[in-house]
Design an enzyme around this catalytic site. Structure first.
Site, PDB file in Angstrom:
ATOM      1  N   HIS A 119       0.876  -1.179   0.000  1.00 33.18           N
ATOM      2  CA  HIS A 119       0.000   0.000   0.000  1.00 33.18           C
ATOM      3  C   HIS A 119       0.912   1.227   0.000  1.00 33.18           C
ATOM      4  O   HIS A 119       2.036   1.175   0.499  1.00 33.18           O
ATOM      5  CB  HIS A 119      -0.852  -0.049   1.270  1.00 33.18           C
ATOM      6  CG  HIS A 119      -1.834   1.063   1.426  1.00 33.18           C
ATOM      7  ND1 HIS A 119      -1.487   2.298   1.893  1.00 33.18           N
ATOM      8  CD2 HIS A 119      -3.161   1.118   1.186  1.00 33.18           C
ATOM      9  CE1 HIS A 119      -2.561   3.077   1.943  1.00 33.18           C
ATOM     10  NE2 HIS A 119      -3.580   2.386   1.516  1.00 33.18           N
ATOM     11  N   ASP A 174       3.340  -4.030   8.015  1.00 31.41           N
ATOM     12  CA  ASP A 174       2.099  -3.262   7.869  1.00 31.41           C
ATOM     13  C   ASP A 174       0.953  -4.219   8.167  1.00 31.41           C
ATOM     14  O   ASP A 174       0.648  -5.090   7.352  1.00 31.41           O
ATOM     15  CB  ASP A 174       2.043  -2.721   6.433  1.00 31.41           C
ATOM     16  CG  ASP A 174       0.695  -2.089   6.100  1.00 31.41           C
ATOM     17  OD1 ASP A 174       0.610  -1.455   5.036  1.00 31.41           O
ATOM     18  OD2 ASP A 174      -0.267  -2.239   6.888  1.00 31.41           O
ATOM     19  N   GLN A 193      -4.408  -4.718   7.282  1.00 27.73           N
ATOM     20  CA  GLN A 193      -5.428  -5.639   6.789  1.00 27.73           C
ATOM     21  C   GLN A 193      -5.363  -7.009   7.457  1.00 27.73           C
ATOM     22  O   GLN A 193      -6.036  -7.949   7.015  1.00 27.73           O
ATOM     23  CB  GLN A 193      -5.292  -5.811   5.262  1.00 27.73           C
ATOM     24  CG  GLN A 193      -5.522  -4.545   4.465  1.00 27.73           C
ATOM     25  CD  GLN A 193      -6.968  -4.018   4.577  1.00 27.73           C
ATOM     26  OE1 GLN A 193      -7.879  -4.714   5.014  1.00 27.73           O
ATOM     27  NE2 GLN A 193      -7.160  -2.784   4.174  1.00 27.73           N
ATOM     28  N   LYS A 212      -9.929   0.008  11.090  1.00 30.22           N
ATOM     29  CA  LYS A 212     -10.094  -1.189  10.271  1.00 30.22           C
ATOM     30  C   LYS A 212     -10.388  -2.418  11.111  1.00 30.22           C
ATOM     31  O   LYS A 212     -10.511  -3.520  10.585  1.00 30.22           O
ATOM     32  CB  LYS A 212      -8.841  -1.413   9.430  1.00 30.22           C
ATOM     33  CG  LYS A 212      -8.580  -0.330   8.399  1.00 30.22           C
ATOM     34  CD  LYS A 212      -7.412  -0.718   7.545  1.00 30.22           C
ATOM     35  CE  LYS A 212      -6.916   0.441   6.746  1.00 30.22           C
ATOM     36  NZ  LYS A 212      -7.896   0.944   5.767  1.00 30.22           N
ATOM     37  N   CYS A 223      -4.864   2.671  -3.448  1.00 22.71           N
ATOM     38  CA  CYS A 223      -3.603   3.199  -2.898  1.00 22.71           C
ATOM     39  C   CYS A 223      -2.484   2.160  -3.019  1.00 22.71           C
ATOM     40  O   CYS A 223      -1.652   2.014  -2.125  1.00 22.71           O
ATOM     41  CB  CYS A 223      -3.762   3.623  -1.438  1.00 22.71           C
ATOM     42  SG  CYS A 223      -4.989   4.876  -1.179  1.00 22.71           S
TER      43      CYS A 223
HETATM   44  C1  LIG Z   1      -2.405  -2.512   3.697  1.00 25.46           C
HETATM   45  C2  LIG Z   1      -2.712  -1.115   4.137  1.00 25.46           C
HETATM   46  N1  LIG Z   1      -1.728  -0.380   4.714  1.00 25.46           N
HETATM   47  C3  LIG Z   1      -1.965   0.889   5.123  1.00 25.46           C
HETATM   48  C4  LIG Z   1      -3.212   1.465   4.968  1.00 25.46           C
HETATM   49  C5  LIG Z   1      -3.430   2.885   5.488  1.00 25.46           C
HETATM   50  O1  LIG Z   1      -4.303   2.835   6.601  1.00 25.46           O
HETATM   51  P1  LIG Z   1      -4.753   4.241   7.268  1.00 25.46           P
HETATM   52  O2  LIG Z   1      -5.731   3.861   8.364  1.00 25.46           O
HETATM   53  O3  LIG Z   1      -5.407   5.047   6.137  1.00 25.46           O
HETATM   54  O4  LIG Z   1      -3.512   4.909   7.785  1.00 25.46           O
HETATM   55  C6  LIG Z   1      -4.248   0.740   4.374  1.00 25.46           C
HETATM   56  C7  LIG Z   1      -5.599   1.381   4.161  1.00 25.46           C
HETATM   57  N2  LIG Z   1      -6.213   0.903   2.992  1.00 25.46           N
HETATM   58  C8  LIG Z   1      -7.551   1.345   2.696  1.00 25.46           C
HETATM   59  C9  LIG Z   1      -7.598   2.799   2.362  1.00 25.46           C
HETATM   60  S1  LIG Z   1      -6.632   3.177   0.966  1.00 25.46           S
HETATM   61  C10 LIG Z   1      -8.136   0.491   1.571  1.00 25.46           C
HETATM   62  O5  LIG Z   1      -9.271   0.771   1.143  1.00 25.46           O
HETATM   63  O6  LIG Z   1      -7.447  -0.487   1.177  1.00 25.46           O
HETATM   64  C11 LIG Z   1      -3.995  -0.570   3.966  1.00 25.46           C
HETATM   65  O7  LIG Z   1      -4.972  -1.306   3.399  1.00 25.46           O
END
Ligand SMILES: Cc1ncc(COP(=O)(O)O)c(CN[C@@H](CS)C(=O)O)c1O
Length: 411
Positions: free
Chosen positions: A122, A199, A202, A225, A365
């Protein structure tokens, strides 16, 4: 096994209609829904307990501080960190990873060093390392993926060398849903004197996470999440690493002593928590963790697998649907990305919305990954344990209706 019908009743957002149809919320990878207990805890905190933490000299502040620090302990046990001081509250995954790049990265990366990430990342676990490498004249390398979207371990062994200082990889991909072999990548990193940043955005709402078992040096995730409020997240870091790192931001809470010409920093975790923290968010996140622990992460994992095993074959059976990544449901933790012939994903997602189905369309993203799939964007359905088979059926029927609606354009 939980009564999933009763579980669904904890999520009031599921009880609404959208465009005259029952809502089938299938964008959980973007953000999860919130159970009643989390919403009620946020309300009760602001109604009865709200006060600033760590500095007050009155009961209300002592209580708020106790709740805030108890939340840290709840998170510690949820991911099996060795100590509560290894839990840093952040705004989310993005801030957690930027914190590492801006402190550990700035402190330890020299010209010629190598940072290794995977093609599945991501942007939040790609751009911080890309920009750090540019600033430091270091090299950013990408581990290739297999044809089914998994991290190619043979390629990882080639890419992670004595020049590697940081390995940064996603635990579960947000486009293809593959689970990365974190423990093996950690061993490769450590054998070469590097650290591994994971990371977990997910993963934490789909799998039991044990940061010590994974041998992760850092592990970042977002509260929103995993049933928690937005604006709160967690960065886990090994104590010895956190203690050696400079602060990320400066201000109140993070100091031990401030003189005119210099200052001394507080101990971890507070060294990394400058300013008034998201007190309610942390308490709400701890409530979300307690909810997940009550359902059981093993049960959540099994439910996710059951729903994906139900959905994927039905998706694959629709002529014109192209599935990205593996055709094996077990390789898709929570997410499946697909396209419908040559239709633009945004058109498909809009048509699905008219049938009450909420999915995401775009590059998620993860532009380098999506482009490597031979497309600029996909439709993505992402499940959670509170979904059920009727949501999957609603998606399948909506795709068939979308096909019918666009039949003149569909090739
Ligand atoms: C693997 C992974 N790593 C980082 C992020 C960022 O998380 P934040 O809470 O925005 O900081 C995400 C967030 N992906 C969302 C928003 S783009 C998706 O719809 O897939 C992610 O999936």
């Amino acid at each position: 096994m939980p009564n999933w019908e009763l579980v669904r009743q904890d999520f009031s957002e599921l009880r609404q209609t959208m465009n005259g149809e029952r809502l089938a919320y299938l964008d959980n990878a973007a953000t999860s829904l919130k159970p009643k207990s989390v919403i009620e805890r946020l309300l009760s905190f602001y109604q009865q307990e709200n006060a600033n933490v760590h500095r007050g000299t009155y009961q209300l502040s002592f209580k708020a501080t106790e709740e805030y620090e108890d939340a840290r302990k709840v998170i510690q046990h949820f991911i099996n960190a060795a100590a509560a001081r290894e839990i840093i509250f952040t705004r989310g995954t993005t801030e957690g990873i930027n914190l590492i790049a801006s402190t550990y990265g700035e402190q330890n990366i020299e010209p010629g060093d190598e940072i290794v990430i995977s093609l599945a990342e991501h942007h939040s676990n790609l751009i911080p390392w890309q920009q750090l490498a540019l600033r430091k004249k270091a090299t950013l390398k990408y581990i290739n993926l297999t044809s089914t979207g998994e991290i190619d371990l043979a390629d990882a062994k080639q890419k992670i060398t004595a020049k590697t200082k940081i390995v940064a990889v996603t635990h579960v991909g947000n486009v293809l849903g593959n689970v990365s072999p974190i423990r093996k990548l950690a061993e490769l990193a450590h054998q070469n004197g590097a650290i591994i940043v994971v990371d977990g955005a997910q993963a934490v709402c789909h799998l039991p996470v044990d940061v010590q078992e994974l041998a992760a040096d850092f592990y970042a995730f977002s509260g929103h999440k995993m049933l928690g409020p937005t604006g709160i997240g967690v960065l886990y870091g090994k104590q010895k690493l956190l203690e050696q790192m400079p602060p990320y931001q400066f201000g109140g809470e993070m100091i031990e002593d401030v003189q005119l010409d210099n200052s001394k920093w507080d101990q971890i975790p507070h060294k990394f928590e400058a300013g008034t923290p998201n007190i309610a968010g942390a308490i709400g996140l701890a409530t979300a963790v307690k909810y997940l622990e009550q359902v059981g992460m093993a049960q959540v994992k099994a439910r996710d697998a059951e729903l994906m095993a139900y959905l994927l074959p039905k998706l694959m059976a629709i002529p014109g649907v192209k599935i990205y990544g593996s055709q094996n449901p077990q390789q898709h933790v929570g997410v499946v990305s697909f396209n419908l012939g040559t239709l633009h994903p945004h058109d498909v997602a809009t048509a699905l919305d008219m049938e009450g189905v909420a999915v995401r369309a775009g590059h998620h993203c993860a532009e380098p990954l999506v482009h490597s799939l031979g497309t600029n964007s996909t439709v993505r359905a992402s499940l959670a344990f509170y979904n059920y088979q009727a949501d999957c059926d609603q998606l399948i029927n909506a795709i068939k209706e979308t096909k019918e609606f666009f039949k003149g354009e569909l090739r």
